[in-house]
Design a protein around this motif. Structure first.
Motif, short mmCIF file in Angstrom:
data_model
loop_
_atom_site.label_atom_id
_atom_site.label_comp_id
_atom_site.label_asym_id
_atom_site.label_seq_id
_atom_site.Cartn_x
_atom_site.Cartn_y
_atom_site.Cartn_z
N VAL A 33 -12.91 23.87 -29.37
CA VAL A 33 -13.53 25.04 -29.99
C VAL A 33 -12.62 25.53 -31.11
CG1 VAL A 33 -14.26 27.44 -29.67
CG2 VAL A 33 -14.77 25.73 -27.92
N LEU A 34 -13.20 25.72 -32.29
CA LEU A 34 -12.45 26.22 -33.44
C LEU A 34 -12.99 27.57 -33.86
CD1 LEU A 34 -11.14 24.29 -36.48
CD2 LEU A 34 -12.45 26.40 -36.87
N ASN A 35 -12.11 28.57 -33.91
CA ASN A 35 -12.49 29.88 -34.43
C ASN A 35 -11.26 30.55 -35.03
OD1 ASN A 35 -11.01 30.99 -32.26
ND2 ASN A 35 -12.85 31.22 -30.99
N ARG A 36 -11.41 31.81 -35.43
CA ARG A 36 -10.30 32.51 -36.07
C ARG A 36 -9.32 33.11 -35.07
NH1 ARG A 36 -13.68 36.35 -40.00
NH2 ARG A 36 -14.84 36.50 -38.04
N GLY A 37 -9.55 32.88 -33.79
CA GLY A 37 -8.63 33.37 -32.77
C GLY A 37 -8.96 34.74 -32.24
N SER A 38 -10.11 35.29 -32.66
CA SER A 38 -10.49 36.63 -32.21
C SER A 38 -10.92 36.65 -30.75
CB SER A 38 -11.62 37.19 -33.08
OG SER A 38 -12.73 36.31 -33.09
N SER A 39 -11.32 35.50 -30.23
CA SER A 39 -11.69 35.41 -28.82
C SER A 39 -11.29 34.04 -28.30
CB SER A 39 -13.19 35.63 -28.63
OG SER A 39 -13.94 34.70 -29.38
N SER A 40 -10.93 34.01 -27.04
CA SER A 40 -10.49 32.75 -26.43
C SER A 40 -11.67 32.01 -25.83
CB SER A 40 -9.45 33.03 -25.34
OG SER A 40 -8.32 33.67 -25.89
N PRO A 41 -11.70 30.70 -25.95
CA PRO A 41 -12.76 29.92 -25.33
C PRO A 41 -12.54 29.83 -23.82
CG PRO A 41 -11.18 28.46 -26.34
CD PRO A 41 -10.76 29.86 -26.70
N PRO A 42 -13.52 29.34 -23.09
CA PRO A 42 -13.37 29.23 -21.64
C PRO A 42 -12.34 28.17 -21.26
CG PRO A 42 -15.39 28.17 -22.37
CD PRO A 42 -14.84 28.89 -23.56
N PRO A 43 -11.88 28.18 -20.00
CA PRO A 43 -10.93 27.15 -19.55
C PRO A 43 -11.53 25.75 -19.68
CG PRO A 43 -11.08 28.97 -17.97
CD PRO A 43 -12.19 29.18 -18.95
N GLY A 44 -10.67 24.80 -19.88
CA GLY A 44 -11.11 23.42 -19.91
C GLY A 44 -11.42 22.89 -21.29
N VAL A 45 -11.18 23.70 -22.35
CA VAL A 45 -11.44 23.22 -23.70
C VAL A 45 -10.16 23.37 -24.53
CG1 VAL A 45 -13.84 23.97 -23.50
CG2 VAL A 45 -12.21 25.41 -24.71
N VAL A 46 -10.09 22.60 -25.59
CA VAL A 46 -9.00 22.71 -26.55
C VAL A 46 -9.36 23.80 -27.56
CG1 VAL A 46 -7.70 21.52 -28.36
CG2 VAL A 46 -8.38 20.29 -26.28
N HIS A 47 -8.39 24.64 -27.90
CA HIS A 47 -8.65 25.75 -28.82
C HIS A 47 -7.88 25.55 -30.11
CE1 HIS A 47 -8.62 30.40 -29.57
NE2 HIS A 47 -9.50 29.76 -30.32
N LEU A 48 -8.60 25.47 -31.22
CA LEU A 48 -8.01 25.41 -32.55
C LEU A 48 -8.28 26.72 -33.27
CD1 LEU A 48 -9.15 21.85 -33.73
CD2 LEU A 48 -7.06 22.47 -32.49
N VAL A 49 -7.28 27.24 -33.95
CA VAL A 49 -7.41 28.52 -34.66
C VAL A 49 -7.29 28.28 -36.16
CG1 VAL A 49 -6.45 30.83 -34.99
CG2 VAL A 49 -6.49 29.81 -32.70
N ALA A 50 -8.33 28.69 -36.89
CA ALA A 50 -8.33 28.59 -38.35
C ALA A 50 -9.48 29.40 -38.90
CB ALA A 50 -8.44 27.13 -38.81
N ASP A 51 -9.33 29.86 -40.12
CA ASP A 51 -10.42 30.49 -40.86
C ASP A 51 -11.19 29.38 -41.57
OD1 ASP A 51 -12.11 31.81 -42.60
OD2 ASP A 51 -10.59 33.23 -43.31
#
Length: 303
Positions: A33-51
């Motif tokens: 999941v890629l987002n700006r970091g304003s919310s965390s994705p659910p457990p079990g996924v990779v989180h990428l932060v970027a605008d």
């Protein structure tokens, strides 16, 4: 046995987006999941932060990753589409963009609108419009989506699908407040502003659109596709369903010629033809069957 896929979801951490992510994880896909970091994705996924508007930051966040499918939940402008097209060229086998019923002009025809009414290959793109200005973007939401579709379509870098989503109803996490608008007015007797003629529309349930996007990710068709439940719904039917969840009362309608009107009090038709998706194999529900439950979920128990 079904092979696990590498799937990237851009945005979509709430409402039907979070339901989509849950379906992908449950199916065994490796989800990023890629987002700006304003919310965390659910457990079990990779989180990428970027605008996503920052091409350099987006490319750095993606790095050398390659995906079987990209599900883009938050592409609103041709500039965003152009950035994504460059960054993900050669990095995905399929790109599914969540689009909208608003791409259609909806003239006064009584016919449901098919995908061919707006061919993204013929839509003019203007990257110089003030897409970064929130007021402009809000006022040109449909045009922004049309032009975003056009960017991906006219110079394809990967197989591309645009899912044109009907208005979504249901869920206890509906953040739009549209059904609550009616509940508040029915409880208090405040007027509901409507145009002289209110047109019906097609809708889709929050669980159904999550199912649809999950399904579309695994198919091989391309191009625009309408996502809407069977059946048209009038404002009277919608407000009757809201009133049924309350202790009493009924909406009081107040006609306005040119002022702001209540949600779903449409001055134009928003009916989409879902036959392409049906032919491709997706089974839609009927809006009249799921509406009572959807309204009850959103409003909760009457106090």
């Amino acid at each position: 046995m079904r092979k696990a896929r590498e799937v990237l979801v851009i945005g979509g951490n709430r409402y039907f987006g979070k339901r989509l992510i849950a379906r992908l994880v449950a199916a065994g896909d490796r989800v990023t999941v890629l987002n700006r970091g304003s919310s965390s994705p659910p457990p079990g996924v990779v989180h990428l932060v970027a605008d996503r508007d920052d091409e350099k930051a987006l490319a750095e966040a993606v790095g050398t990753r390659v995906f079987d499918v990209v599900l883009d939940q938050v592409c609103y402008t041709p500039r965003q589409a152009a950035v994504a097209r460059r960054v993900f060229s050669g990095r995905t086998g399929r790109y599914v963009m969540t689009s909208t019923v608003e791409v259609y002009e909806h003239e006064d025809s009584e016919e449901l609108v098919p995908e061919g009414a707006v061919d993204p290959a013929t839509v003019a793109v203007d990257l110089e419009l003030p897409w970064d200005e929130p007021e402009f973007l809000e006022a040109h939401y449909g045009e922004g989506k049309r032009q975003a579709e056009a960017v991906f379509t006219t110079d394809p870098a990967f197989p591309f699908v645009s899912v044109r989503v009907a208005h979504v109803l249901g869920g206890d996490d509906d953040f739009t407040g549209r059904l609550q608008h009616y509940a508040d007015r029915i409880r208090t007797g405040a007027p509901v502003a409507v145009p002289p003629v209110t047109h019906p529309a097609t809708y889709i349930n929050v669980e159904e659109i999550a199912d649809f996007l999950f399904w579309a990710a695994g198919e091989d068709f391309t191009g625009p596709v309408n996502a809407a439940s069977h059946g048209l719904l009038s404002l009277d039917q919608l407000t009757t369903a809201v009133a049924a969840q309350l202790s009493g009362g009924a909406p009081v309608f107040e006609v306005t010629e040119s002022g702001e009107v209540s949600p779903f009090a449409f001055r134009r038709r928003y009916g989409m033809d879902n036959s392409r998706a049906t032919r491709l194999g997706f089974t839609f529900g009927d809006v009249r069957q799921w509406l009572p439950k959807a309204v009850a979920e959103t409003l909760g128990k009457d106090d």
